[in-house]
Design a protein around this motif. Structure first.
Motif, mmCIF file in Angstrom:
data_model
loop_
_atom_site.group_PDB
_atom_site.id
_atom_site.type_symbol
_atom_site.label_atom_id
_atom_site.label_comp_id
_atom_site.label_asym_id
_atom_site.label_seq_id
_atom_site.Cartn_x
_atom_site.Cartn_y
_atom_site.Cartn_z
ATOM 1 N N PHE A 193 1.487 6.033 -7.432
ATOM 2 C CA PHE A 193 0.357 6.747 -8.022
ATOM 3 C C PHE A 193 0.431 8.248 -7.794
ATOM 4 O O PHE A 193 0.065 9.033 -8.658
ATOM 5 C CB PHE A 193 -0.963 6.189 -7.504
ATOM 6 N N SER A 194 0.919 8.662 -6.631
ATOM 7 C CA SER A 194 1.001 10.113 -6.379
ATOM 8 C C SER A 194 2.086 10.746 -7.239
ATOM 9 O O SER A 194 1.938 11.873 -7.705
ATOM 10 C CB SER A 194 1.239 10.392 -4.901
ATOM 11 N N GLY A 218 0.810 -1.210 0.000
ATOM 12 C CA GLY A 218 0.000 0.000 0.000
ATOM 13 C C GLY A 218 0.845 1.263 0.000
ATOM 14 O O GLY A 218 0.527 2.243 -0.687
ATOM 15 N N ILE A 219 1.929 1.251 0.766
ATOM 16 C CA ILE A 219 2.822 2.409 0.809
ATOM 17 C C ILE A 219 3.462 2.638 -0.553
ATOM 18 O O ILE A 219 3.503 3.766 -1.066
ATOM 19 C CB ILE A 219 3.905 2.214 1.894
ATOM 20 N N GLU A 220 3.965 1.578 -1.143
ATOM 21 C CA GLU A 220 4.649 1.711 -2.435
ATOM 22 C C GLU A 220 3.690 2.115 -3.547
ATOM 23 O O GLU A 220 4.012 2.980 -4.363
ATOM 24 C CB GLU A 220 5.362 0.405 -2.798
ATOM 25 N N THR A 221 2.513 1.507 -3.609
ATOM 26 C CA THR A 221 1.575 1.866 -4.674
ATOM 27 C C THR A 221 1.054 3.291 -4.483
ATOM 28 O O THR A 221 0.838 3.999 -5.463
ATOM 29 C CB THR A 221 0.398 0.886 -4.743
ATOM 30 N N GLY A 222 0.864 3.714 -3.243
ATOM 31 C CA GLY A 222 0.454 5.098 -3.011
ATOM 32 C C GLY A 222 1.499 6.079 -3.489
ATOM 33 O O GLY A 222 1.190 7.109 -4.093
ATOM 34 N N TRP A 223 2.754 5.756 -3.223
ATOM 35 C CA TRP A 223 3.851 6.614 -3.689
ATOM 36 C C TRP A 223 3.916 6.630 -5.209
ATOM 37 O O TRP A 223 4.067 7.693 -5.819
ATOM 38 C CB TRP A 223 5.168 6.114 -3.112
#
Length: 75
Positions: A10-11, A3-8
């Motif tokens: 996508f942002s 979740g942390i990596e995908t959020g980074w």
């Protein structure tokens, strides 16, 4: 962690094309929220606590169930 990596990802991919093509300045694309240092310390301390807990659990598990018993039965 996923979740942390995908959020980074996508942002950053959401604002990077605007910065590359000159529609947005780099200082506008960077995060300007406060207390990032405190969040960084909290994340690091959380991962250190999880590391210690995992190491302790594995230590006590292998202390109670040694691998040497399984190795002797195979050979």
């Amino acid at each position: 962690m996923i979740g942390i990596e995908t959020g980074w990802i996508f942002s950053c991919t959401g604002r990077q094309p605007w910065t590359i093509y000159g529609y947005q300045l780099t200082n506008e694309a960077a995060t300007n929220s406060g207390n990032l240092g405190m969040l960084f310390v909290l994340f690091i301390s959380l991962y250190v606590v999880l590391l210690v807990i995992t190491a302790l659990v594995m230590h006590f598990y292998f202390y109670r169930n040694p691998v040497s018993k399984d190795l002797h039965t195979i050979s």
